[in-house]
Design a protein around this motif. Structure first.
Motif, short mmCIF file in Angstrom:
data_model
loop_
_atom_site.label_atom_id
_atom_site.label_comp_id
_atom_site.label_asym_id
_atom_site.label_seq_id
_atom_site.Cartn_x
_atom_site.Cartn_y
_atom_site.Cartn_z
N ASP A 4 0.83 -1.20 0.00
CA ASP A 4 0.00 0.00 0.00
C ASP A 4 0.87 1.26 0.00
O ASP A 4 0.57 2.22 -0.69
N GLU A 5 1.92 1.25 0.78
CA GLU A 5 2.82 2.40 0.84
C GLU A 5 3.51 2.62 -0.50
O GLU A 5 3.68 3.76 -0.94
N LYS A 6 3.89 1.55 -1.16
CA LYS A 6 4.53 1.65 -2.48
C LYS A 6 3.54 2.21 -3.50
O LYS A 6 3.91 3.05 -4.33
N LEU A 7 2.31 1.78 -3.43
CA LEU A 7 1.28 2.26 -4.35
C LEU A 7 1.02 3.75 -4.13
O LEU A 7 0.95 4.52 -5.09
N ILE A 8 0.91 4.16 -2.88
CA ILE A 8 0.68 5.57 -2.58
C ILE A 8 1.88 6.41 -3.04
O ILE A 8 1.71 7.48 -3.63
N ALA A 9 3.10 5.93 -2.81
CA ALA A 9 4.29 6.65 -3.25
C ALA A 9 4.31 6.79 -4.77
O ALA A 9 4.65 7.86 -5.30
N ALA A 10 3.92 5.74 -5.48
CA ALA A 10 3.87 5.79 -6.95
C ALA A 10 2.83 6.79 -7.42
O ALA A 10 3.07 7.55 -8.36
N CYS A 11 1.68 6.80 -6.77
CA CYS A 11 0.62 7.76 -7.14
C CYS A 11 1.10 9.19 -6.95
O CYS A 11 0.88 10.04 -7.82
N TRP A 12 1.77 9.47 -5.84
CA TRP A 12 2.27 10.82 -5.59
C TRP A 12 3.34 11.21 -6.60
O TRP A 12 3.41 12.37 -7.02
N THR A 13 4.16 10.26 -7.02
CA THR A 13 5.18 10.54 -8.03
C THR A 13 4.53 10.91 -9.35
O THR A 13 4.91 11.90 -9.99
N MET A 14 3.53 10.13 -9.76
CA MET A 14 2.83 10.43 -11.02
C MET A 14 2.09 11.77 -10.92
O MET A 14 2.13 12.57 -11.85
N TRP A 15 1.42 12.01 -9.81
CA TRP A 15 0.69 13.25 -9.60
C TRP A 15 1.64 14.45 -9.69
O TRP A 15 1.35 15.44 -10.34
N GLY A 16 2.79 14.34 -9.06
CA GLY A 16 3.78 15.42 -9.11
C GLY A 16 4.28 15.68 -10.52
O GLY A 16 4.42 16.83 -10.95
N ALA A 17 4.53 14.61 -11.27
CA ALA A 17 5.02 14.76 -12.64
C ALA A 17 3.96 15.42 -13.53
O ALA A 17 4.27 16.28 -14.35
N GLN A 19 1.47 17.40 -12.50
CA GLN A 19 1.34 18.80 -12.09
C GLN A 19 2.47 19.65 -12.67
O GLN A 19 2.25 20.77 -13.11
N GLN A 20 3.68 19.11 -12.66
CA GLN A 20 4.82 19.84 -13.21
C GLN A 20 4.65 20.06 -14.71
O GLN A 20 4.90 21.15 -15.22
N ALA A 21 4.22 19.02 -15.42
CA ALA A 21 4.02 19.15 -16.87
C ALA A 21 2.96 20.22 -17.17
O ALA A 21 3.14 21.03 -18.08
N LYS A 22 1.88 20.24 -16.39
CA LYS A 22 0.83 21.23 -16.61
C LYS A 22 1.33 22.64 -16.32
O LYS A 22 1.00 23.58 -17.03
N SER A 23 2.15 22.79 -15.29
CA SER A 23 2.62 24.13 -14.94
C SER A 23 3.57 24.69 -15.99
O SER A 23 3.65 25.90 -16.19
N VAL A 24 4.25 23.81 -16.72
CA VAL A 24 5.17 24.24 -17.77
C VAL A 24 4.42 24.56 -19.06
O VAL A 24 4.78 25.48 -19.79
N ASP A 25 3.34 23.80 -19.33
CA ASP A 25 2.60 23.97 -20.59
C ASP A 25 1.10 24.00 -20.28
O ASP A 25 0.37 23.05 -20.55
#
Length: 54
Positions: A4-17, A19-25
């Motif tokens: 569960d912790e690995k899944l949550i960490a993966a979700c946060w990594t994807m969410w961050g990526a 968000q970053q892509a949207k903020s750039v473009d």
């Protein structure tokens, strides 16, 4: 780390990526659509809160 912790960490990594892509473009429609899908997934997973409507 439990699965569960690995899944949550993966979700946060994807969410961050995403968000970053949207903020750039911010005018890229596919990125904005992906951001909305990811946001809904994070809300459903109870990782972020539903924004309050004005």
């Amino acid at each position: 780390m439990e699965n569960d912790e690995k899944l949550i960490a993966a979700c946060w990594t994807m969410w961050g990526a995403i968000q970053q892509a949207k903020s750039v473009d911010t005018y890229n429609e596919p990125i904005c659509s992906l951001h909305n899908i990811a946001k809904e997934a994070m809300i459903r997973a109870e990782q972020i809160k539903q924004p309050e409507e004005d």
